[in-house]
Design a protein around this motif. Structure first.
Motif, PDB file in Angstrom:
ATOM      1  N   MET A 227     -19.867 -17.097  21.314  1.00  0.00           N
ATOM      2  CA  MET A 227     -19.643 -17.969  20.319  1.00  0.00           C
ATOM      3  C   MET A 227     -18.013 -17.689  19.997  1.00  0.00           C
ATOM      4  SD  MET A 227     -22.314 -17.153  17.467  1.00  0.00           S
ATOM      5  CE  MET A 227     -21.861 -18.380  16.403  1.00  0.00           C
ATOM      6  N   ALA A 228     -17.554 -16.873  20.217  1.00  0.00           N
ATOM      7  CA  ALA A 228     -15.895 -16.658  20.393  1.00  0.00           C
ATOM      8  C   ALA A 228     -15.180 -17.088  21.454  1.00  0.00           C
ATOM      9  CB  ALA A 228     -15.486 -15.147  20.394  1.00  0.00           C
ATOM     10  N   LYS A 229     -15.788 -17.209  22.508  1.00  0.00           N
ATOM     11  CA  LYS A 229     -15.170 -18.121  23.562  1.00  0.00           C
ATOM     12  C   LYS A 229     -15.436 -19.697  23.483  1.00  0.00           C
ATOM     13  CE  LYS A 229     -17.850 -18.630  27.168  1.00  0.00           C
ATOM     14  NZ  LYS A 229     -17.825 -19.819  27.515  1.00  0.00           N
ATOM     15  N   ASN A 230     -16.340 -20.190  22.793  1.00  0.00           N
ATOM     16  CA  ASN A 230     -16.374 -21.586  22.223  1.00  0.00           C
ATOM     17  C   ASN A 230     -15.482 -21.699  21.128  1.00  0.00           C
ATOM     18  OD1 ASN A 230     -17.854 -22.080  24.700  1.00  0.00           O
ATOM     19  ND2 ASN A 230     -19.884 -21.539  23.677  1.00  0.00           N
ATOM     20  N   GLY A 231     -14.983 -20.785  20.482  1.00  0.00           N
ATOM     21  CA  GLY A 231     -14.322 -21.149  19.292  1.00  0.00           C
ATOM     22  C   GLY A 231     -14.879 -21.256  18.035  1.00  0.00           C
ATOM     23  N   TYR A 232     -16.364 -20.713  18.234  1.00  0.00           N
ATOM     24  CA  TYR A 232     -17.045 -20.521  16.850  1.00  0.00           C
ATOM     25  C   TYR A 232     -16.627 -19.637  15.974  1.00  0.00           C
ATOM     26  CZ  TYR A 232     -19.551 -24.439  19.294  1.00  0.00           C
ATOM     27  OH  TYR A 232     -20.065 -25.428  19.656  1.00  0.00           O
ATOM     28  N   TYR A 233     -15.776 -19.544  15.461  1.00  0.00           N
ATOM     29  CA  TYR A 233     -15.328 -18.364  14.631  1.00  0.00           C
ATOM     30  C   TYR A 233     -14.154 -18.827  13.505  1.00  0.00           C
ATOM     31  CZ  TYR A 233     -11.027 -17.922  17.499  1.00  0.00           C
ATOM     32  OH  TYR A 233      -9.970 -18.318  17.915  1.00  0.00           O
ATOM     33  N   SER A 234     -14.101 -18.213  12.492  1.00  0.00           N
ATOM     34  CA  SER A 234     -12.739 -18.496  11.681  1.00  0.00           C
ATOM     35  C   SER A 234     -12.041 -17.000  11.140  1.00  0.00           C
ATOM     36  CB  SER A 234     -13.412 -19.103  10.328  1.00  0.00           C
ATOM     37  OG  SER A 234     -14.357 -18.242   9.698  1.00  0.00           O
ATOM     38  N   PHE A 235     -10.992 -17.161  10.837  1.00  0.00           N
ATOM     39  CA  PHE A 235     -10.062 -16.143  10.416  1.00  0.00           C
ATOM     40  C   PHE A 235     -10.571 -15.578   9.053  1.00  0.00           C
ATOM     41  CE2 PHE A 235      -7.528 -17.938  13.746  1.00  0.00           C
ATOM     42  CZ  PHE A 235      -7.352 -17.089  14.614  1.00  0.00           C
ATOM     43  N   ILE A 236     -10.462 -14.476   8.818  1.00  0.00           N
ATOM     44  CA  ILE A 236     -10.899 -13.813   7.297  1.00  0.00           C
ATOM     45  C   ILE A 236      -9.572 -14.164   6.336  1.00  0.00           C
ATOM     46  CG2 ILE A 236     -11.365 -11.719   6.076  1.00  0.00           C
ATOM     47  CD1 ILE A 236     -12.705 -10.637   8.485  1.00  0.00           C
ATOM     48  N   SER A 237      -9.859 -14.735   5.340  1.00  0.00           N
ATOM     49  CA  SER A 237      -8.647 -14.905   4.276  1.00  0.00           C
ATOM     50  C   SER A 237      -8.928 -14.169   3.087  1.00  0.00           C
ATOM     51  CB  SER A 237      -8.780 -16.431   3.951  1.00  0.00           C
ATOM     52  OG  SER A 237      -9.983 -16.585   3.244  1.00  0.00           O
ATOM     53  N   THR A 238      -8.130 -13.076   2.927  1.00  0.00           N
ATOM     54  CA  THR A 238      -8.313 -12.019   1.978  1.00  0.00           C
ATOM     55  C   THR A 238      -7.774 -12.641   0.740  1.00  0.00           C
ATOM     56  OG1 THR A 238      -6.344 -11.141   2.633  1.00  0.00           O
ATOM     57  CG2 THR A 238      -8.123 -10.229   3.391  1.00  0.00           C
ATOM     58  N   SER A 239      -8.487 -12.341  -0.421  1.00  0.00           N
ATOM     59  CA  SER A 239      -8.109 -12.699  -1.894  1.00  0.00           C
ATOM     60  C   SER A 239      -6.953 -11.841  -2.195  1.00  0.00           C
ATOM     61  CB  SER A 239      -9.286 -12.814  -2.774  1.00  0.00           C
ATOM     62  OG  SER A 239     -10.381 -13.588  -2.372  1.00  0.00           O
ATOM     63  N   SER A 240      -6.069 -12.470  -3.357  1.00  0.00           N
ATOM     64  CA  SER A 240      -4.986 -11.540  -3.683  1.00  0.00           C
ATOM     65  C   SER A 240      -5.580 -10.548  -4.724  1.00  0.00           C
ATOM     66  CB  SER A 240      -3.978 -12.556  -4.573  1.00  0.00           C
ATOM     67  OG  SER A 240      -4.687 -13.042  -5.686  1.00  0.00           O
ATOM     68  N   GLU A 241      -5.110  -9.562  -5.132  1.00  0.00           N
ATOM     69  CA  GLU A 241      -5.671  -8.597  -6.084  1.00  0.00           C
ATOM     70  C   GLU A 241      -6.152  -8.957  -7.474  1.00  0.00           C
ATOM     71  OE1 GLU A 241      -4.144  -4.184  -7.757  1.00  0.00           O
ATOM     72  OE2 GLU A 241      -2.808  -5.424  -7.001  1.00  0.00           O
ATOM     73  N   SER A 242      -5.358  -9.964  -7.904  1.00  0.00           N
ATOM     74  CA  SER A 242      -6.085 -10.799  -9.269  1.00  0.00           C
ATOM     75  C   SER A 242      -7.481 -10.961  -9.009  1.00  0.00           C
ATOM     76  CB  SER A 242      -5.411 -11.860  -9.970  1.00  0.00           C
ATOM     77  OG  SER A 242      -4.122 -11.182 -10.218  1.00  0.00           O
ATOM     78  N   PHE A 243      -7.687 -11.971  -8.111  1.00  0.00           N
ATOM     79  CA  PHE A 243      -9.098 -12.483  -7.895  1.00  0.00           C
ATOM     80  C   PHE A 243     -10.073 -11.405  -7.279  1.00  0.00           C
ATOM     81  CE2 PHE A 243      -6.189 -15.831  -6.698  1.00  0.00           C
ATOM     82  CZ  PHE A 243      -6.572 -16.976  -7.886  1.00  0.00           C
ATOM     83  N   GLU A 244      -9.656 -10.480  -6.708  1.00  0.00           N
ATOM     84  CA  GLU A 244     -10.625  -9.194  -6.393  1.00  0.00           C
ATOM     85  C   GLU A 244     -11.012  -8.245  -7.657  1.00  0.00           C
ATOM     86  OE1 GLU A 244     -12.896  -6.949  -3.844  1.00  0.00           O
ATOM     87  OE2 GLU A 244     -11.854  -8.756  -3.471  1.00  0.00           O
ATOM     88  N   LYS A 245     -10.082  -8.252  -8.448  1.00  0.00           N
ATOM     89  CA  LYS A 245     -10.390  -7.862  -9.787  1.00  0.00           C
ATOM     90  C   LYS A 245     -11.489  -8.376 -10.625  1.00  0.00           C
ATOM     91  CE  LYS A 245      -6.000  -5.226 -10.904  1.00  0.00           C
ATOM     92  NZ  LYS A 245      -4.609  -4.961 -11.743  1.00  0.00           N
ATOM     93  N   LEU A 246     -11.107  -9.656 -10.570  1.00  0.00           N
ATOM     94  CA  LEU A 246     -12.097 -10.554 -11.499  1.00  0.00           C
ATOM     95  C   LEU A 246     -13.302 -10.212 -10.749  1.00  0.00           C
ATOM     96  CD1 LEU A 246     -10.231 -13.870 -12.062  1.00  0.00           C
ATOM     97  CD2 LEU A 246     -11.154 -12.203 -13.663  1.00  0.00           C
TER      98      LEU A 246
END
Length: 291
Positions: free
Chosen positions: A1-20
């Motif tokens: 799946m990675a070879k064929n491009g079926y993946y996405s990068f992890i987008s981390t939330s900022s601290e405020s959204f993680e606190k919420l």
């Protein structure tokens, strides 16, 4: 799946959204504990003093809670005078019930059908339930105060709260689960993140109906639904669109609510991306017949 491009990068939330997200999760646990202790208080009242509901319709109101603290069994109330009951209420409440309720509760206590056995055990159990109830109420106040402090640090949160019918807790739940709404390309992306996008329930050659996928964050779905229901009740624009969907387009109420969730998602993402205020006139232009 990675070879064929079926993946996405992890987008981390900022601290405020993680606190919420953490605080909203904590709040859900506390609310469950409040509901549990409240249900057990109801059960104890039903066994020991069921007539208390004739005096206080809501067992968790201040008057009922004060009565359960001071006079947990009807045998204790039956020995008192109305002034004694009112004096006890006054020691715990700023605004206490009047003499009519005091007289009524004494009369009901004298003819109560509640159990007369193991009263000491029931009193001890009720005392612990009230302690648990008090603790959870204080914890709920504290966590909601923390949620408000974090929420108002998010730049576009104040603009979203300007929408009549959006509460602080609902918005905090949406932002905690979705993260930064300005990172979504469109409102439909937010719906997909929540699992509110449409999918076909099919298997092999069998084709089923088009249904909501529910492949997303369940808490985000819940808060989007609750926010939309609140808007339909309190926001003039959403109320008019909902009425038009039901009366003119002959939609079922739930189908109209689901369509309005999509509209709310697009409004939220648009305000967050462009950092502009909510404009009721734009919403009315899209639905001229609703007026």
């Amino acid at each position: 799946m990675a070879k064929n491009g079926y993946y996405s990068f992890i987008s981390t939330s900022s601290e405020s959204f993680e606190k919420l997200r953490v605080l909203i999760s904590n709040r859900d646990v506390i609310v469950k504990r409040i509901v549990s202790s409240t249900n057990q208080i109801h059960r104890c009242v039903d066994i020991v003093f069921p007539e208390l509901r004739q005096v206080f319709k809501d067992i968790t109101c201040k008057g009922a809670i004060a009565t359960l603290r001071l006079f947990p069994t009807p045998s204790e109330i039956a020995l008192l005078e109305p002034l004694d009951v009112m004096r006890g209420w006054k020691s715990l409440m700023k605004r206490q019930p009047g003499p009519k309720k005091a007289q009524l509760i004494i009369q009901l206590a004298k003819s109560s059908i509640g159990t007369a056995q193991a009263l000491d055990a029931y009193k001890f159990h009720l005392e612990q339930l009230l302690e648990e109830y008090d603790l959870t109420i204080k914890q709920l106040d504290r966590v909601e105060q923390q949620i408000r402090e974090v929420l108002y640090k998010i730049p576009f949160a104040k603009k979203l709260l300007m929408i009549k019918g959006i509460s602080e807790i609902s918005l905090a739940g949406i932002l905690g689960e979705a993260g930064d709404l300005s990172g979504f390309s469109h409102g439909n992306s937010l719906l997909r993140h929540a699992g509110l996008h449409l999918a076909e329930a099919s298997s092999g050659k069998w084709k089923g109906q088009i249904v909501i996928s529910k492949r997303g964050r369940s808490r985000l779905r819940r808060f989007l639904f609750l926010a939309t229901v609140s808007l339909v009740s309190n926001n003039p624009e959403f109320k008019a669109i909902h009425a038009h969907n039901v009366k003119v387009k002959k939609m079922k109420k739930m189908k109209s609510i689901m369509k309005l969730i999509g509209k709310l998602a697009r409004i939220f993402v648009g305000i967050a991306k462009r950092n502009e205020a909510y404009c009721p006139s734009k919403l009315q232009e899209t639905m001229p017949l609703a007026a």
